[in-house]
Design a protein around this motif. Structure first.
Motif, PDB file in Angstrom:
ATOM      1  N   GLN A  32      38.437  50.155  41.424  1.00 25.25           N
ATOM      2  CA  GLN A  32      39.503  50.403  40.672  1.00 25.25           C
ATOM      3  C   GLN A  32      39.507  49.174  39.602  1.00 25.25           C
ATOM      4  OE1 GLN A  32      42.957  51.814  42.494  1.00 25.25           O
ATOM      5  NE2 GLN A  32      41.888  53.327  43.619  1.00 25.25           N
ATOM      6  N   MET A  33      39.715  48.035  40.451  1.00 24.64           N
ATOM      7  CA  MET A  33      39.859  46.728  39.621  1.00 24.64           C
ATOM      8  C   MET A  33      38.786  46.537  38.423  1.00 24.64           C
ATOM      9  SD  MET A  33      42.629  45.717  40.705  1.00 24.64           S
ATOM     10  CE  MET A  33      42.924  47.123  41.244  1.00 24.64           C
ATOM     11  N   PHE A  67      36.811  49.379  37.130  1.00 25.86           N
ATOM     12  CA  PHE A  67      36.984  50.320  36.214  1.00 25.86           C
ATOM     13  C   PHE A  67      38.115  50.320  35.052  1.00 25.86           C
ATOM     14  CE2 PHE A  67      34.030  52.863  39.466  1.00 25.86           C
ATOM     15  CZ  PHE A  67      33.088  51.974  39.027  1.00 25.86           C
ATOM     16  N   GLU A  68      39.163  50.173  35.803  1.00 25.95           N
ATOM     17  CA  GLU A  68      40.443  49.996  35.093  1.00 25.95           C
ATOM     18  C   GLU A  68      40.657  48.652  34.403  1.00 25.95           C
ATOM     19  OE1 GLU A  68      43.712  51.775  37.723  1.00 25.95           O
ATOM     20  OE2 GLU A  68      42.128  53.571  38.471  1.00 25.95           O
ATOM     21  N   GLY A  69      40.377  47.640  35.187  1.00 25.88           N
ATOM     22  CA  GLY A  69      40.756  46.469  34.640  1.00 25.88           C
ATOM     23  C   GLY A  69      39.558  45.759  33.818  1.00 25.88           C
ATOM     24  N   LEU A  70      38.425  45.343  34.713  1.00 27.71           N
ATOM     25  CA  LEU A  70      37.392  44.574  33.933  1.00 27.71           C
ATOM     26  C   LEU A  70      36.590  45.418  32.679  1.00 27.71           C
ATOM     27  CD1 LEU A  70      35.527  42.043  34.422  1.00 27.71           C
ATOM     28  CD2 LEU A  70      34.166  43.398  35.630  1.00 27.71           C
ATOM     29  N   PHE A  71      36.455  46.712  33.023  1.00 30.08           N
ATOM     30  CA  PHE A  71      35.667  47.331  31.938  1.00 30.08           C
ATOM     31  C   PHE A  71      36.632  47.763  30.826  1.00 30.08           C
ATOM     32  CE2 PHE A  71      32.400  49.718  34.850  1.00 30.08           C
ATOM     33  CZ  PHE A  71      32.060  48.594  35.256  1.00 30.08           C
ATOM     34  N   SER A  72      37.769  47.726  30.899  1.00 28.07           N
ATOM     35  CA  SER A  72      38.849  48.221  29.844  1.00 28.07           C
ATOM     36  C   SER A  72      38.851  46.760  29.040  1.00 28.07           C
ATOM     37  CB  SER A  72      40.152  48.285  30.524  1.00 28.07           C
ATOM     38  OG  SER A  72      40.226  49.637  31.157  1.00 28.07           O
ATOM     39  N   ILE A  73      39.185  45.527  29.613  1.00 29.69           N
ATOM     40  CA  ILE A  73      39.290  44.316  29.065  1.00 29.69           C
ATOM     41  C   ILE A  73      37.965  43.885  28.255  1.00 29.69           C
ATOM     42  CG2 ILE A  73      39.950  41.650  29.394  1.00 29.69           C
ATOM     43  CD1 ILE A  73      41.101  42.683  32.194  1.00 29.69           C
ATOM     44  N   ALA A  74      36.680  44.359  29.078  1.00 29.24           N
ATOM     45  CA  ALA A  74      35.629  43.976  28.138  1.00 29.24           C
ATOM     46  C   ALA A  74      35.490  44.777  27.024  1.00 29.24           C
ATOM     47  CB  ALA A  74      34.432  44.274  29.311  1.00 29.24           C
ATOM     48  N   THR A  83      37.635  40.322  42.351  1.00 30.61           N
ATOM     49  CA  THR A  83      37.753  40.995  40.984  1.00 30.61           C
ATOM     50  C   THR A  83      39.161  41.101  40.294  1.00 30.61           C
ATOM     51  OG1 THR A  83      36.033  42.424  41.830  1.00 30.61           O
ATOM     52  CG2 THR A  83      37.168  43.329  39.933  1.00 30.61           C
ATOM     53  N   ALA A  84      40.228  41.237  41.212  1.00 31.25           N
ATOM     54  CA  ALA A  84      41.585  41.450  40.378  1.00 31.25           C
ATOM     55  C   ALA A  84      42.145  40.040  40.039  1.00 31.25           C
ATOM     56  CB  ALA A  84      42.673  41.873  41.702  1.00 31.25           C
ATOM     57  N   TYR A  85      41.876  39.286  40.544  1.00 34.08           N
ATOM     58  CA  TYR A  85      42.153  37.811  40.302  1.00 34.08           C
ATOM     59  C   TYR A  85      41.427  37.175  38.875  1.00 34.08           C
ATOM     60  CZ  TYR A  85      42.514  32.528  40.359  1.00 34.08           C
ATOM     61  OH  TYR A  85      42.740  31.386  39.824  1.00 34.08           O
ATOM     62  N   ASP A 125      39.347  58.383  46.473  1.00 33.41           N
ATOM     63  CA  ASP A 125      39.051  59.102  45.317  1.00 33.41           C
ATOM     64  C   ASP A 125      37.885  58.397  44.586  1.00 33.41           C
ATOM     65  OD1 ASP A 125      40.213  57.083  43.819  1.00 33.41           O
ATOM     66  OD2 ASP A 125      42.142  58.293  43.572  1.00 33.41           O
ATOM     67  N   GLU A 126      37.403  57.429  44.981  1.00 36.32           N
ATOM     68  CA  GLU A 126      36.024  56.871  44.403  1.00 36.32           C
ATOM     69  C   GLU A 126      34.868  57.362  45.170  1.00 36.32           C
ATOM     70  OE1 GLU A 126      35.336  55.108  41.905  1.00 36.32           O
ATOM     71  OE2 GLU A 126      37.271  54.502  41.218  1.00 36.32           O
TER      72      GLU A 126
END
Lengths: 210, 210
Positions: A99-100, A102-109, A173-175, B64-65
């Motif tokens: 989730q971190m 796909f929703e975080g790293l990939f969105s920011i990238a 990953t979150a940090y 759900d992953e």
């Protein structure tokens, strides 16, 4: 063994923090990605995919997916456990780590790569085909990254760590993503007290400066 | 325990093939994603993220992953091994599984989601913010997916399986992606003999019809 690295980039940083938490030291060599060094003949001779980080093993084999590199060291150095122990823990850590990403790293990238001049013709990483920036992806990336922040804020309500009741790769990953978000001027504010406290806890760990 | 499923969709299919290879049976319930059933109040009460597949455990917890669901069952049913045993095997399986996802699945999904009418305002999955289609993503997705096919063709030269010398989750993702690619009219041809032989081997496994 050598780790091809770029100190500022988020994916190599995930690996360095993981290694620091495991207490493992690996010789490192810096690669200038914005300058295109990862696409130079010398680097492509080591890793034809042109990705960083790359772990080069003694026998010449390579690993260039951050999570694959982490799992490699996790098998060799099982403690401290960073991927979960029971079925639920392992699944929950995998789920939150992804989730971190796909929703975080990939969105920011997506937001970064489609707005940064150095990547105007390099929409995909490494030796993937050259593709021009898609400006709409910056807007969408920022929207999804803000949604990720809101969900993470909720997730951290009453929790010290992202996935389970101790530090895991999901926290790494979150940090790293929270710092990466600053590259696209996305910052938390007073409406994110849980994230801000989490970030302070992660920053206080010796591994954060790895 | 129940698996919320959509027979035609690639991610639920990965989980079903994994379970079939493990010899594990889980009750399933079909969810109509194109029709928006995954965003209905009834479904969101089970999984607020609105994603499919979702594994609902006896105590109400959910996963759900797809890869998290697979890892959950892998710990409970370790044989046959599908994630690798040694450090190198586990890393190589993780790496190839992720390559199939990032270069294959995500490229095809971007091409599909940004051209299919049912997703014209649902650029991101589940309850992620509604975003309009970005037509340029279809073109980029197809370009990257073709590159993935070319790389996979090379990878399978002299190999029976994608990652290591036996069947793993990396093969599941690769096989499912090859069928998913047909959704965007991307098909292999006589220039892909290795992929075509691989696809035939995977299709011959009983799990392929799961």
């Amino acid at each position: 063994m050598k780790l091809y690295d770029m100190v500022k980039a988020p994916n190599p940083r995930r690996v360095r923090i993981f290694l620091a938490e495991k207490g493992v030291e690996v010789p490192r060599q810096e690669v200038d990605i914005p300058g295109g060094e990862n696409l130079s003949p010398a680097y492509l001779a080591i890793n034809p995919r042109g990705l960083v980080p790359t772990l080069l093993l003694e026998d010449g084999r390579t690993l260039d997916e951050s999570m694959a590199i982490c799992r490699y060291f996790d098998v060799l150095h099982p403690e401290p456990n960073l991927f979960g122990r029971t079925a639920w823990e392992q699944a929950e850590v995998e789920q939150l780590q992804r989730q971190m990403e796909f929703e975080g790293l990939f969105s920011i990238a997506a937001a970064f790569r489609n707005s940064a001049e150095a990547y105007a013709t390099r929409g995909a990483a490494g030796t993937m085909p050259a593709t021009p920036s898609i400006p709409g992806l910056t807007e969408r990336g920022l929207l999804l990254a803000r949604h990720w922040l809101d969900r993470l804020e909720q997730r951290l309500e009453g929790r010290e760590f992202v996935a389970i009741d101790r530090f895991t790769v999901a926290d790494i990953t979150a940090y790293v993503c929270l710092d990466f978000a600053k590259w696209v001027n996305l910052r938390t504010g007073p409406e994110h007290p849980n994230i801000n406290a989490f970030h302070a806890r992660m920053k206080a760990r010796p591994s954060s400066s790895a």
